[in-house]
Design an enzyme around this catalytic site. Structure first.
Site, PDB file in Angstrom:
ATOM      1  CG  PHE A  14      12.877  35.304  77.672  1.00 17.15           C
ATOM      2  CD1 PHE A  14      13.630  35.278  78.841  1.00 17.15           C
ATOM      3  CD2 PHE A  14      13.224  34.409  76.668  1.00 17.15           C
ATOM      4  CE1 PHE A  14      14.693  34.393  79.006  1.00 17.15           C
ATOM      5  CE2 PHE A  14      14.280  33.522  76.824  1.00 17.15           C
ATOM      6  CZ  PHE A  14      15.011  33.515  77.989  1.00 17.15           C
TER       7      PHE A  14
ATOM      8  CE  LYS B 144       4.834  39.645  70.531  1.00 17.46           C
ATOM      9  NZ  LYS B 144       5.251  38.779  71.666  1.00 17.46           N
TER      10      LYS B 144
ATOM     11  CB  SER C   4      15.180  32.210  68.723  1.00 12.24           C
ATOM     12  OG  SER C   4      13.884  32.185  68.177  1.00 12.24           O
TER      13      SER C   4
ATOM     14  CB  CYS D  36      21.901  37.648  72.618  1.00 11.77           C
ATOM     15  SG  CYS D  36      22.219  39.385  72.841  1.00 11.77           S
TER      16      CYS D  36
ATOM     17  CD  GLU E 253      20.890  31.408  71.588  1.00  5.11           C
ATOM     18  OE1 GLU E 253      19.827  31.234  70.981  1.00  5.11           O
ATOM     19  OE2 GLU E 253      21.358  32.532  71.846  1.00  5.11           O
TER      20      GLU E 253
HETATM   21  P1  NAD Z   1      11.843  34.029  70.569  1.00  6.49           P
HETATM   22  O1  NAD Z   1      12.351  34.044  69.172  1.00  6.49           O
HETATM   23  O2  NAD Z   1      11.146  32.815  71.047  1.00  6.49           O
HETATM   24  O3  NAD Z   1      10.781  35.236  70.775  1.00  6.49           O
HETATM   25  C1  NAD Z   1      11.094  36.568  70.419  1.00  6.49           C
HETATM   26  C2  NAD Z   1       9.799  37.296  70.079  1.00  6.49           C
HETATM   27  O4  NAD Z   1       9.205  36.692  68.933  1.00  6.49           O
HETATM   28  C3  NAD Z   1       8.746  37.251  71.190  1.00  6.49           C
HETATM   29  O5  NAD Z   1       8.122  38.511  71.249  1.00  6.49           O
HETATM   30  C4  NAD Z   1       7.800  36.164  70.736  1.00  6.49           C
HETATM   31  O6  NAD Z   1       6.470  36.367  71.161  1.00  6.49           O
HETATM   32  C5  NAD Z   1       7.875  36.240  69.221  1.00  6.49           C
HETATM   33  N1  NAD Z   1       7.719  34.929  68.572  1.00  6.49           N
HETATM   34  C6  NAD Z   1       8.153  33.726  69.019  1.00  6.49           C
HETATM   35  N2  NAD Z   1       7.854  32.757  68.145  1.00  6.49           N
HETATM   36  C7  NAD Z   1       7.234  33.356  67.099  1.00  6.49           C
HETATM   37  C8  NAD Z   1       6.700  32.877  65.871  1.00  6.49           C
HETATM   38  N3  NAD Z   1       6.746  31.610  65.541  1.00  6.49           N
HETATM   39  N4  NAD Z   1       6.147  33.773  65.030  1.00  6.49           N
HETATM   40  C9  NAD Z   1       6.087  35.077  65.355  1.00  6.49           C
HETATM   41  N5  NAD Z   1       6.582  35.591  66.507  1.00  6.49           N
HETATM   42  C10 NAD Z   1       7.155  34.748  67.371  1.00  6.49           C
HETATM   43  O7  NAD Z   1      13.068  34.429  71.515  1.00  6.49           O
HETATM   44  P2  NAD Z   1      13.123  34.432  73.109  1.00  6.49           P
HETATM   45  O8  NAD Z   1      13.140  33.028  73.590  1.00  6.49           O
HETATM   46  O9  NAD Z   1      12.119  35.366  73.660  1.00  6.49           O
HETATM   47  O10 NAD Z   1      14.552  35.108  73.353  1.00  6.49           O
HETATM   48  C11 NAD Z   1      15.759  34.409  73.376  1.00  6.49           C
HETATM   49  C12 NAD Z   1      16.459  34.461  72.046  1.00  6.49           C
HETATM   50  O11 NAD Z   1      16.684  35.814  71.659  1.00  6.49           O
HETATM   51  C13 NAD Z   1      17.827  33.814  72.076  1.00  6.49           C
HETATM   52  O12 NAD Z   1      18.010  33.087  70.887  1.00  6.49           O
HETATM   53  C14 NAD Z   1      18.777  34.998  72.127  1.00  6.49           C
HETATM   54  O13 NAD Z   1      20.068  34.750  71.627  1.00  6.49           O
HETATM   55  C15 NAD Z   1      18.050  35.973  71.282  1.00  6.49           C
HETATM   56  N6  NAD Z   1      18.486  37.334  71.542  1.00  6.49           N
HETATM   57  C16 NAD Z   1      19.271  37.934  70.618  1.00  6.49           C
HETATM   58  C17 NAD Z   1      19.748  39.209  70.844  1.00  6.49           C
HETATM   59  C18 NAD Z   1      20.629  39.877  69.840  1.00  6.49           C
HETATM   60  O14 NAD Z   1      20.844  41.053  69.993  1.00  6.49           O
HETATM   61  N7  NAD Z   1      21.134  39.199  68.825  1.00  6.49           N
HETATM   62  C19 NAD Z   1      19.401  39.878  72.021  1.00  6.49           C
HETATM   63  C20 NAD Z   1      18.579  39.252  72.943  1.00  6.49           C
HETATM   64  C21 NAD Z   1      18.126  37.968  72.683  1.00  6.49           C
END
Ligand code: NAD
Length: 495
Positions: free
Chosen positions: A147, A171, A224, A279, A381
């Protein structure tokens, strides 16, 4: 109420099953987004699979022309896109513009794809034999995005994947899907053939279907760490190429000789910009010596009191709300936990009310001093506007602390000492390192990626690594014997 549809084979595809998308500044539902089931997701994969042969055979220079038009459309539609980012994510419009510009840089890089795909050639590797190697696309590639950068992170992925000759299924995050959708529609407007780019919205069911689909050859994931790790394991078990970028806890080390004003000013942006939902946000300031810590905390506290916080679409603000009520409550839970664990809460952003936006998910800037490595607020985090100060005695202690942490996304050293900077950049176990640069996000012609549990996989996102990730190498040896030569059977290994 408006429903945001899927984009499948160039058509908008609605859904009976939907999810609400909230505006975090007001707490009101902004729109509904389609929620893909397995059948709809498979439809998108099938469209991408059907579009692949013709797109693979389209000359790279023609694919690049689509990217040129896409870049122009992104620039002319930038205001509309950043309004959508701000409306659904909550970040300020200026911050959203910054993210979009960084995304456009990736499209610019993709415009150079004919040059990037040039292979290697060797003449006369044997009598009458020439050899070359080239990069070929993989097929259908899927991208799953978080997000926090709804416009930029998808642009890390599909411009290069598509420019390399693959077809794509995105997605986006279900929390703020509108910007990713608007951007994908511009790519279609730029002249991309139907089915080359598809978007399915939703959550776990869509992701699991992509992980199981045999046509999907590679997955780029950003989100995440627990989800990244699970996606990496399952995607690899299913024979896919996977890069899964995860969470972070980024430390900035402040040495006694640093320019403290510069460190405090830039740390404010790095810790509290986008309400800490980056991130690469700095969430730990490691101060070497008590005097450094005292001076830095004093300076930060004054600046935190002056933070301008409000609805993301109000111009001239420093930060907006957190993305959802659930995430705000999680961040508040961490603050409670830090207080209970004995850290000193020097600036307390709880209870912030923004006049006119009383139902928004706001948390003001928080600063904890005297944080120890045993505390949860240090280890995990938080992803909110919370900066922790840890006090250590030396640069070596600071480096050990960082190297012992499970994450290794970004870090920074504030100093005027070149020798210390060299020791830090050589020895620190983190993927992206800054010296007096607290957000060392690589430009589009370098690649982005963390170490340790911040990235699962071998190749980083965008830049040169994207060419490697979205293609596979083929080595060709070719001999055209002259008509008068007769080939003899050769039983020994050719040398
Ligand atoms: P998230 O892991 O909750 O969701 C990311 C994506 O995965 C979304 O599209 C979501 O729909 C999907 N998803 C969530 N749970 C799932 C599951 N159980 N099974 C399958 N798909 C699933 O992350 P978020 O809250 O949207 O974003 C924040 C996180 O992203 C933070 O931890 C941040 O550090 C990380 N992030 C990392 C980077 C990087 O480059 N390392 C960049 C941006 C964000």
């Amino acid at each position: 109420m408006e429903q945001l549809s899927h984009l499948i084979n160039g058509e908008a595809v609605g859904s009976e099953r939907t999810l609400p998308v909230t505006n975090p500044s007001t707490g009101a539902v902004a729109r509904q987004v389609a929620d893909a089931d397995a059948a709809t997701t498979r439809q998108a994969v099938a469209a991408a699979q059907a579009a692949f042969p013709a797109w693979r055979d389209t000359p790279p220079a023609k694919r690049a022309q689509v990217m040129y038009r896409f870049k122009q459309l992104l620039e002319t539609n930038a205001e509309r896109i950043v309004q959508l980012v701000s409306e659904e994510h909550g970040k300020t419009v200026e911050d959203a513009m910054g993210e979009l510009k960084r995304g456009i840089e990736n499209v610019e890089y993709a415009c150079g794809v004919p040059e990037l795909l040039k292979g290697e050639y060797s003449h006369n590797t044997g009598p009458g034999i020439d050899a070359w190697s080239n990069h070929q696309p993989l097929g259908v590639v899927a991208g799953i995005t978080p997000f926090n950068f709804p416009a930029m992170v998808p642009l890390w992925m599909y411009p290069m994947a598509i420019a390399c000759g693959n077809t794509f299924v995105l997605k986006p995050s279900e929390k703020d899907p509108a910007a990713a959708m608007a951007v994908a529609e511009l790519l279609m407007e730029a002249g991309l053939p139907k089915g080359v780019m598809n978007v399915v919205h939703g959550g776990r069911e869509a992701v699991e279907t992509l992980l199981e689909a045999p046509e999907v050859k590679a997955i780029s994931f950003v989100g995440s760490t627990p989800v990244a790790e699970a996606i990496y394991a399952r995607g690899c078990a299913n024979g896919k190429r996977v890069q899964a970028l995860g969470g972070a806890k980024n430390h900035a080390v402040v040495l006694p000789d640093a320019d403290l004003d510069n460190a405090a000013n830039t740390l404010m942006g790095a810790a509290y910009g986008s309400a800490g939902e980056r991130c690469m946000a700095i969430s730990v300031a490691v101060c070497v010596g008590d005097s450094t810590a005292n001076r830095l905390v004093e300076s930060l506290k004054g600046k935190i009191d002056e933070l301008k916080i409000g609805a993301g679409n109000t111009k001239g603000l420093d930060m907006g709300p957190l993305v959802t009520a659930e995430h705000r409550d999680k961040v508040l839970g961490y603050i409670e936990d830090g207080v209970a664990a004995g850290a000193s809460l020097v600036a307390d952003g709880r209870g912030l009310k923004v006049p006119g936006f009383e139902d928004g998910y706001f948390v003001g800037g928080c600063l904890f001093d005297h944080v120890t490595p045993q505390m949860r607020i240090y280890q995990e985090e938080i992803f909110g506007p919370v900066l922790c100060v840890v006090r250590v005695n030396s640069l070596d202690d600071a480096m050990q602390l960082i190297n012992d942490h499970e994450y290794g996304n970004g870090t920074c050293l504030f100093t005027r000492d070149g020798e210390a900077a060299r020791r830090f950049t050589d020895g620190i176990e983190v993927g992206m390192v800054g010296v007096n640069v607290p957000l060392p996000v690589p430009v589009a012609y370098h690649s982005f990626g963390g170490w340790k549990r911040s990235l699962f996989g071998d190749l980083h996102a965008y830049g040169p690594d994207a060419v490697r990730f979205y293609t596979r190498r083929k080595a060709v040896s070719q001999r055209w014997p002259s008509s008068y030569e007769t080939t003899q059977a050769e039983f020994n290994f050719p040398s």
